[in-house]
Design a protein around this motif. Structure first.
Motif: not given
Length: 646
Positions: A234-249
């Motif tokens: 089973r999965e006991l717990d989860r901590r999501e990471g920080d997503p990368g930054k969006d870039i607009q060209l």
């Protein structure tokens, strides 16, 4: 012998002392054991409980969601899509060969993928997960999960993989990602633990590579409970990471796609700059390649085909390629001469078709010569002898300084692979690099953009932008990072005499809009959208005196790789310039024939924001343009807007 009472008493005392010492030692040992037991059971209970937990609990890194790259209109040009994959942990698998054999009975796995996975498992620690296959179907994942008890060490996972919706059109700008290699790791002093995740993707070229830190994000963690066989319970717990930054060209993907389509069949490059802020609206290199092939691991036949193509589809010619700028450099020479006061706008130079310099003859492109010719006519008709003369007066150092002032011979800081520096040569450069003195003949060659002078299409577009505005326009590729506006490239005044700029612009106007101008055949007839510009043709071979005497061989009669390069630089509209452009067609022959029509069509597309009306073109080419527009419109993707993460 009978012991005396005194000996008996002494012996008893000795025994008592020894018993006391032994008892004391025993008591000390029991006390120490008791204290240690209490310390372990009470004081260190949490620590040993954690150690026990670690035998059944694993902590694994979760890769973050990579930042999305958008064009200036919010259209995703590098996105993420779900990717089902199967991984193996060798430490939990036991007999690896037997487990893999069972796995291949359940789902089809290419032999090459199995061989690569086996090799990776041999190189990595036994507890590091290794990807066996990816891009599986949901049915494959379900079949693996159903047979989990018979597949120790095997896990099916869902992750994200990079996808490039516009394919080849933005390949040289956006670049592509690929799995982390040993070579990548060897170049990083303190690698991010994320890079150890199997098949973790990092930027390899283009903006994906140069903006890797912003796009990558940071890892999350996942705690899972496993049984004695290593199976996840089973999965006991989860901590999501920080997503990368969006870039607009700053790129307009539809204009970029149009430019790519317009150059189809050529080995060419085009760059469009917005003069209001320095934004790069298009950076096109043709031919191109599909970056999606590299994300999945390109096949040997595909790789060989790209490498064998003489048009070099892998090269980002717009920023990496350097070419003799030919006659597009003449504005630099004349502005340097006028700034130094060695020539006036009305002064004429006689052109008999050649100029002799220390017994070496330098020819004009027009064999019979142009006669007496001034600044305006020299640019309009692209007379070479005029520039041979004024360059000798002003000298190469002043010409090189003006070139750098206009953006040539310097590397522009953009998040792209291998941005070229080009070359604006001077006396110091030749002495330092070649160990030779600068010669007058070198100056004569440089005056018309030949000899040692080298420029990229990007630099030529910057030069044109600065001519059109009089400002130090700086190219900008990134508009927003995580919603934060990046510095504008609008630039301050160049400090060049406005009268000099006005004279040069008037000449560039006539190049395109006067009947005797070299680009008149590629003019824009719509008054509100007319362009000014300059054609250029740069030689890639030496024409011998014998060939001149017998008649110069036409470009179309030469092998492709020995033909001249064709160039054009320009801006539009005339009254209030908004866009500057440069086009280079490798071995295209003359700039007026090969490069100017491409530049005109792209400038019109930029000004109208889509296909322009046929009335904007000269009447004699409208049927041809109508067919061209139908062909190109059919291949430009619709490019639906993306409001958030995929």
């Amino acid at each position: 012998m009978k012991r005396s009472a005194k000996d008996t008493i002494q012996s008893a005392r000795t025994i008592n002392r020894r018993a006391f010492v032994v008892g004391g030692v025993q008591l000390g040992i029991v006390g120490a054991l008791g204290y240690r037991l209490r310390d372990m059971q009470v004081e260190q209970a949490d620590q040993f409980r954690l150690l026990a937990e670690e035998n059944r609990i694993n902590i694994r890194l979760l890769p973050p969601e990579r930042g999305v790259i958008f064009d200036r209109n919010g259209i995703a040009v590098a996105d993420n899509e779900q990717n089902y994959r199967v991984i193996m942990i060798r430490e939990d698998a036991g007999d690896v060969g037997e487990v893999l054999a069972k796995l291949t009975e359940i789902v089809h796995i290419e032999p090459g993928d199995l061989a690569r996975a086996m090799e990776e498992m041999r190189r990595r620690s036994p507890f590091v997960p290794v990807t066996i296959a990816d891009r599986l179907s949901w049915e494959d994942v379900a079949a693996i999960n159903l047979n989990t008890p018979a597949l120790p060490g095997i896990q099916a996972e869902v992750g994200l993989s990079r996808v490039y919706p516009w394919g080849a059109d933005l390949a040289h700008v956006v670049g592509y990602v690929g799995p982390v290699s040993d070579f990548d790791l060897s170049r990083i002093e303190d690698p991010d633990p994320l890079l150890q995740i199997p098949k973790f993707q990092i930027g390899k070229t283009g903006a994906e590579n140069k903006l890797e830190q912003e796009l990558r994000g940071s890892a999350g963690t996942r705690r899972i409970e496993v049984n004695a066989a290593g199976r996840i319970m089973r999965e006991l717990d989860r901590r999501e990471g920080d997503p990368g930054k969006d870039i607009q060209l700053t790129i307009d993907s539809r204009l970029q796609s149009y430019a790519q389509a317009r150059m189809d069949g050529e080995s060419a490059a085009a760059v469009v700059i917005d003069l209001e802020n320095g934004d790069l609206r298009a950076i096109a290199s043709a031919p191109s390649f599909d970056p999606n092939l590299f994300v999945r691991g390109i096949s040997v036949p595909d790789w060989n085909a790209l490498n064998a193509d003489k048009y070099r589809p892998l090269a980002a010619k717009a920023v990496q390629g350097t070419y003799p700028p030919g006659s597009t450099f003449k504005m630099v020479t004349v502005m340097a001469a006028m700034e130094e006061g060695v020539v006036t706008a009305d002064e004429t130079v006689y052109c008999p078709g050649y100029t002799d310099v220390f017994n070496i003859r330098f020819h004009c492109w027009k064999r019979g010569g142009h006669g007496n010719i001034n600044l305006h006519e020299s640019l309009k008709q692209s007379c070479d002898c005029y520039y041979y003369e004024i360059a000798q007066r002003v000298g190469i150092d002043k010409i090189a300084a003006m070139a750098r002032r206009l953006g040539l011979g310097i590397r522009h800081d953009l998040p792209l692979s291998a941005v070229a520096e080009g070359l604006a040569p001077d006396k110091e450069w030749k002495s330092r690099v070649r160990g030779e003195e600068w010669r007058v003949g070198d100056t004569v060659n440089a005056s018309i953009g030949q000899g040692y002078v080298l420029s990229s299409p990007l630099q030529l577009a910057v030069m044109t932008a600065r001519l059109a505005t009089g400002r130090e326009v700086t190219p900008r590729l990134v508009r927003l990072i995580d919603g934060v506006e990046q510095p504008s490239g609008i630039g301050e005044s160049l400090g060049i005499n406005e009268n000099v700029l006005r004279r040069v612009r008037a000449s560039m106007d006539d190049v395109c809009n006067h009947r005797r101008g070299t680009a008149y055949g590629s003019r824009i007839v719509d008054d509100a959208h007319k362009m000014a510009g300059k054609t250029g043709t740069s030689q890639v071979r030496r024409i011998t005196p014998e060939e001149r005497a017998a008649g110069i061989i036409r470009n179309e009669d030469l092998p492709w790789e020995r033909r001249d390069h064709a160039l054009f630089v320009g801006y539009a509209p005339l009254d209030k310039p908004r866009y500057a452009i440069s086009v280079v067609v490798e071995h295209g022959g003359g700039g007026s024939r090969a490069a100017a029509p491409i530049a005109r069509d792209i400038l019109l597309q930029a000004q109208y924001g889509g296909p322009p009306p046929l009335e904007a073109y000269p009447s004699n080419v409208r049927d041809q343009i109508a067919e061209q527009q139908r062909r190109i419109s059919a291949r430009i993707p619709p490019g639906a807007k993306v409001q958030g993460r995929a």
